[in-house]
Design a protein around this motif. Structure first.
Motif, short mmCIF file in Angstrom:
data_model
loop_
_atom_site.label_atom_id
_atom_site.label_comp_id
_atom_site.label_asym_id
_atom_site.label_seq_id
_atom_site.Cartn_x
_atom_site.Cartn_y
_atom_site.Cartn_z
N THR A 1 -4.08 -7.90 -4.84
CA THR A 1 -3.67 -8.76 -5.98
C THR A 1 -4.43 -9.93 -6.34
OG1 THR A 1 -1.72 -9.68 -4.55
CG2 THR A 1 -1.40 -7.53 -5.82
N ALA A 2 -4.47 -10.52 -7.31
CA ALA A 2 -4.96 -11.69 -7.65
C ALA A 2 -4.21 -12.89 -7.51
CB ALA A 2 -5.79 -11.83 -8.98
N ASP A 3 -2.78 -12.79 -6.98
CA ASP A 3 -1.82 -14.03 -6.82
C ASP A 3 -2.42 -14.68 -5.52
OD1 ASP A 3 -1.34 -12.03 -5.18
OD2 ASP A 3 0.84 -12.43 -5.07
N TYR A 4 -2.00 -15.98 -5.63
CA TYR A 4 -2.11 -16.92 -4.65
C TYR A 4 -0.91 -17.32 -4.00
CZ TYR A 4 -3.40 -21.11 -2.12
OH TYR A 4 -3.66 -22.31 -1.14
N LYS A 5 -0.96 -17.22 -2.52
CA LYS A 5 0.29 -17.40 -1.54
C LYS A 5 -0.19 -18.46 -0.48
CE LYS A 5 2.67 -13.26 -2.50
NZ LYS A 5 3.40 -12.06 -2.07
N PRO A 6 0.30 -19.51 -0.51
CA PRO A 6 -0.11 -20.52 0.68
C PRO A 6 -0.01 -20.24 1.82
CG PRO A 6 1.61 -21.33 -0.59
CD PRO A 6 1.35 -20.12 -1.28
N LYS A 7 0.90 -19.15 2.19
CA LYS A 7 1.29 -18.70 3.47
C LYS A 7 0.87 -17.52 4.10
CE LYS A 7 4.03 -22.24 4.46
NZ LYS A 7 3.81 -23.30 5.74
N ARG A 8 -0.40 -16.93 3.08
CA ARG A 8 -0.91 -15.89 3.60
C ARG A 8 -2.31 -15.99 3.68
NH1 ARG A 8 -0.64 -12.16 -1.42
NH2 ARG A 8 -2.56 -13.73 -2.28
N VAL A 9 -3.01 -15.03 4.67
CA VAL A 9 -4.54 -15.16 4.93
C VAL A 9 -4.97 -13.62 5.08
CG1 VAL A 9 -6.23 -15.66 6.49
CG2 VAL A 9 -4.48 -17.15 6.31
N ARG A 10 -5.88 -13.21 4.30
CA ARG A 10 -6.37 -11.81 4.17
C ARG A 10 -7.51 -11.69 5.05
NH1 ARG A 10 -5.55 -11.14 -2.11
NH2 ARG A 10 -3.59 -10.25 -2.24
N LEU A 11 -7.42 -10.67 5.92
CA LEU A 11 -8.30 -10.26 6.64
C LEU A 11 -9.25 -9.05 6.13
CD1 LEU A 11 -6.83 -10.67 10.16
CD2 LEU A 11 -8.36 -12.44 9.17
N TYR A 12 -10.55 -9.16 5.63
CA TYR A 12 -11.32 -8.19 4.97
C TYR A 12 -12.29 -7.69 6.24
CZ TYR A 12 -9.89 -9.63 0.32
OH TYR A 12 -9.27 -10.12 -0.58
N VAL A 13 -11.79 -6.28 6.64
CA VAL A 13 -12.33 -5.82 7.75
C VAL A 13 -13.54 -4.52 7.14
CG1 VAL A 13 -10.56 -6.38 9.29
CG2 VAL A 13 -10.63 -4.21 8.09
N ASP A 14 -14.29 -4.06 8.05
CA ASP A 14 -15.16 -2.84 7.86
C ASP A 14 -14.44 -1.75 8.69
OD1 ASP A 14 -15.77 -3.39 10.65
OD2 ASP A 14 -17.76 -3.76 10.07
N GLU A 15 -15.29 -0.73 8.68
CA GLU A 15 -14.61 0.60 9.32
C GLU A 15 -14.43 0.46 10.54
OE1 GLU A 15 -17.54 0.46 7.44
OE2 GLU A 15 -17.01 1.28 5.52
N SER A 16 -15.06 -0.42 11.36
CA SER A 16 -14.87 -0.59 12.67
C SER A 16 -13.79 -1.67 13.02
CB SER A 16 -16.31 -0.96 13.56
OG SER A 16 -16.81 -2.17 13.00
N ASN A 17 -13.07 -2.19 12.03
CA ASN A 17 -12.16 -3.32 12.05
C ASN A 17 -12.76 -4.57 12.32
OD1 ASN A 17 -9.38 -3.37 11.53
ND2 ASN A 17 -8.63 -3.50 13.62
N LYS A 18 -13.87 -4.73 12.13
CA LYS A 18 -14.27 -6.24 12.33
C LYS A 18 -14.43 -6.99 11.02
CE LYS A 18 -16.02 -5.39 16.44
NZ LYS A 18 -15.58 -5.84 17.58
N VAL A 19 -14.20 -8.44 11.16
CA VAL A 19 -13.81 -9.09 9.94
C VAL A 19 -15.01 -9.16 9.41
CG1 VAL A 19 -13.23 -11.34 9.04
CG2 VAL A 19 -11.79 -10.39 11.12
N ILE A 20 -15.11 -9.02 8.08
CA ILE A 20 -16.57 -8.91 7.11
C ILE A 20 -16.79 -10.28 6.07
CG2 ILE A 20 -17.04 -6.66 7.65
CD1 ILE A 20 -16.16 -6.33 4.63
N ARG A 21 -15.72 -10.99 5.96
CA ARG A 21 -15.58 -12.04 5.18
C ARG A 21 -14.53 -13.28 5.62
NH1 ARG A 21 -13.46 -9.82 -0.73
NH2 ARG A 21 -12.85 -11.90 -0.86
N THR A 22 -15.13 -14.62 5.40
CA THR A 22 -14.32 -15.57 5.94
C THR A 22 -12.75 -15.65 5.53
OG1 THR A 22 -16.30 -16.82 5.91
CG2 THR A 22 -14.29 -18.01 5.84
N PRO A 23 -12.08 -15.53 6.51
CA PRO A 23 -10.54 -15.42 6.08
C PRO A 23 -10.08 -16.84 5.42
CG PRO A 23 -11.00 -14.81 8.43
CD PRO A 23 -12.28 -15.16 7.96
N THR A 24 -9.50 -16.71 4.39
CA THR A 24 -9.12 -18.04 3.53
C THR A 24 -7.60 -17.84 3.44
OG1 THR A 24 -9.73 -17.29 1.45
CG2 THR A 24 -11.16 -18.57 2.90
N ILE A 25 -6.97 -19.02 3.23
CA ILE A 25 -5.60 -19.25 2.78
C ILE A 25 -5.60 -18.56 1.18
CG2 ILE A 25 -3.75 -20.55 2.19
CD1 ILE A 25 -4.36 -22.08 4.70
N GLY A 26 -4.48 -18.00 0.99
CA GLY A 26 -4.27 -17.39 -0.61
C GLY A 26 -3.80 -16.02 -0.48
#
Length: 98
Positions: free
Chosen positions: A73-98
């Motif tokens: 979703t495109a909403d912003y939540k100040p207490k949420r951090v998304r971890l975008y991972v690849d197939e091997s469960n490694k983080v592929i993008r800088t985790p940020t609040i939102g």
């Protein structure tokens, strides 16, 4: 009548405290706590390691692990951090609040 005008002119100006303007959004809200908003050092580590590190710094945060080709979703939540991972469960993008 001239006395009334003179009285209006002699009212003392409203004193405003010498308070500087807020430097950022968090300071404007009254929370001058310099919390971290992104974790670029976690790119390449496993999602579990990243979650542990982020929760050490922000205990009340909600972590969302986002697998490849997933929609979010495109909403912003100040207490949420998304971890975008690849197939091997490694983080592929800088985790940020939102």
């Amino acid at each position: 009548m001239s006395e009334e005008k003179q009285e209006q002119r002699t009212n003392p100006p409203h004193e405003q405290p010498n308070v500087p303007l807020p430097r950022n959004y968090m300071q404007a809200l009254g929370t001058n706590n310099p919390t971290k908003t992104s974790w670029p050092e976690l790119v390449g580590v496993s999602a579990e390691e990243a979650e542990t590190k982020i929760k050490e710094e922000m205990s009340d945060v909600q972590i969302q692990v986002v697998p490849p080709d997933s929609f979010v979703t495109a909403d912003y939540k100040p207490k949420r951090v998304r971890l975008y991972v690849d197939e091997s469960n490694k983080v592929i993008r800088t985790p940020t609040i939102g």
